[in-house]
Design an enzyme around this catalytic site. Structure first.
Site, PDB file in Angstrom:
ATOM      1  N   TYR A 131      73.769  88.268 118.690  1.00 19.67           N
ATOM      2  CA  TYR A 131      73.680  88.218 117.223  1.00 19.67           C
ATOM      3  C   TYR A 131      72.892  89.415 116.705  1.00 19.67           C
ATOM      4  CZ  TYR A 131      76.016  83.795 117.718  1.00 19.67           C
ATOM      5  OH  TYR A 131      76.960  82.839 118.029  1.00 19.67           O
ATOM      6  N   ARG A 146      63.259  84.501 120.781  1.00 19.31           N
ATOM      7  CA  ARG A 146      64.245  84.192 121.822  1.00 19.31           C
ATOM      8  C   ARG A 146      64.992  85.464 122.192  1.00 19.31           C
ATOM      9  NH1 ARG A 146      69.234  79.896 122.780  1.00 19.31           N
ATOM     10  NH2 ARG A 146      68.215  78.916 124.557  1.00 19.31           N
TER      11      ARG A 146
END
Length: 370
Positions: free
Chosen positions: A182, A230
């Site tokens: 992403y 993350r």
């Protein structure tokens, strides 16, 4: 709970006491209203994991602006007052069971299956095809528009405002999503970042945006609010990707996010498992290295429903926590099962027979009982 398992021992992140090492991994459930407002069903869903004994919940990724960030239909946001109020219902339900909950913040970038024209670091068409079951768009990803420096500043503001809203909504922290291909991972990866400004070129430049977002969130949060990150090697659209320079890349990435003020590192390895993607291509253990290099708590991921594996990772100091994804969906009481030595129910993809939403899972569960 019984303390016979290392995963059931107590720990902490920053000033937050956590009852055990079992973490609910963030999983996209596409169950919000059309405008991104979390529902009462989502509040009930998350409360079941708190009731079931997970030490920490990481709620699914919320989009951070109304411009380019949304990934797919019915994704929750953290942009409006209505989003914030919906999430407040979630945190109140979780905390009624003495739960701890963090909100993941995500920008889809080129992997958006929602916006009319995705924007990304560079005009590079993503590999692969759009994810099945998430929204109406399917097929090949389009070539994204290039983000201007003004766009980048707006993205940073979106993450900061979402973090501030998460504080107001009662979350114990936020997790900045720089993983799985992403937007922030698109900046990090040289295949998708061909920029020649301060956000392109060297790896130090490519991790810069993530670090600026972490720093902004940390500097604008109270001392007891967590700001984690993350990371991953694999992408949602390229499950066999590894950091090309292995441990040398890891040193820069882990060191940079730690210096920016991250309170923990969560390494995603869900696609092919811990033994595959929590290691470099030359077999260096990344969760152990992140822990040694930064001194930060590290969350391991990938096949952690194997409690023997999870226990060994904690006992051998390869990570401080383990996160569980798909298996958690079908075992919201997994920590209690571990404590009482009861069997953990195996995950089955048949659970997605009617779709990926919470409501679809409930429909499947009713059918499976009959």
């Amino acid at each position: 709970m019984s303390q016979t398992h290392p995963v059931l021992t107590k720990s902490a992140i920053r000033k937050l006491d956590i009852g055990n090492r079992l973490v609910l991994a963030p999983m996209s459930r596409a169950s919000a209203q059309d405008d991104g407002v979390p529902t009462k069903n989502m509040a009930n869903y998350y409360s079941e994991f708190a009731k079931g004994g997970y030490g920490l919940l990481i709620a699914e990724g919320a989009f951070t602006d109304n411009k380019f960030s949304q990934s797919y239909s019915n994704q929750p946001g953290m942009v409006t007052d209505e989003h914030q109020s919906g999430w407040r219902e979630v945190t109140e339900k979780v905390k009624a069971h003495d739960g701890r909950i963090i909100l993941q913040l995500i920008h889809a970038g080129a992997l958006s299956q929602h916006v009319d024209r995705p924007h990304a670091p560079s005009a590079v068409r993503p590999q692969g095809n759009m994810l099945q079951g998430y929204g109406h768009k399917q097929g090949e990803y389009p070539i994204p528009e290039i983000l201007s420096l003004q766009d980048v500043e707006e993205i940073k503001r979106g993450f900061l405002q979402a973090s501030l809203r998460a504080q107001e909504a009662g979350f114990d922290g936020v997790e900045i999503h720089c993983a799985n291909g992403y937007l922030l991972d698109q900046f990090l990866t040289d295949d998708t970042n061909k920029r020649d400004d301060q956000y392109g070129g060297s790896l130090e430049n490519r991790i810069r945006l993530t670090c600026e977002i972490i720093r902004d969130a940390r500097q604008n949060a109270p001392d007891d609010f967590i700001v984690g990150v993350r990371l991953s090697q694999a992408k949602a659209n390229n499950s066999d990707y590894f950091w090309p320079n292995g441990i040398a890349d890891a040193e820069i990435i882990f060191g940079s996010v730690a210096n920016a003020g991250a309170d923990y590192i969560h390494l995603a390895s869900e696609k092919n498992g811990y033994a595959y993607h929590s290691y470099t291509k030359d077999n260096r253990n990344l969760t152990e290295y992140a822990r040694e290099l930064t001194g930060l708590p590290v969350i391991a991921n990938g096949g952690m429903q194997d409690i023997e594996l999870a226990n060994s990772i904690i006992a051998d100091s390869k990570a401080d926590f383990v996160s569980i994804g798909k298996t958690a969906m079908i075992n919201p009481d997994l920590p209690k099962k571990v404590a009482s030595n009861n069997a953990v129910q195996d995950f089955t993809f048949d659970m997605f027979k009617f779709g990926v939403s919470i409501e679809a899972q409930q429909k499947w569960q009713v059918e499976a009982k009959n």
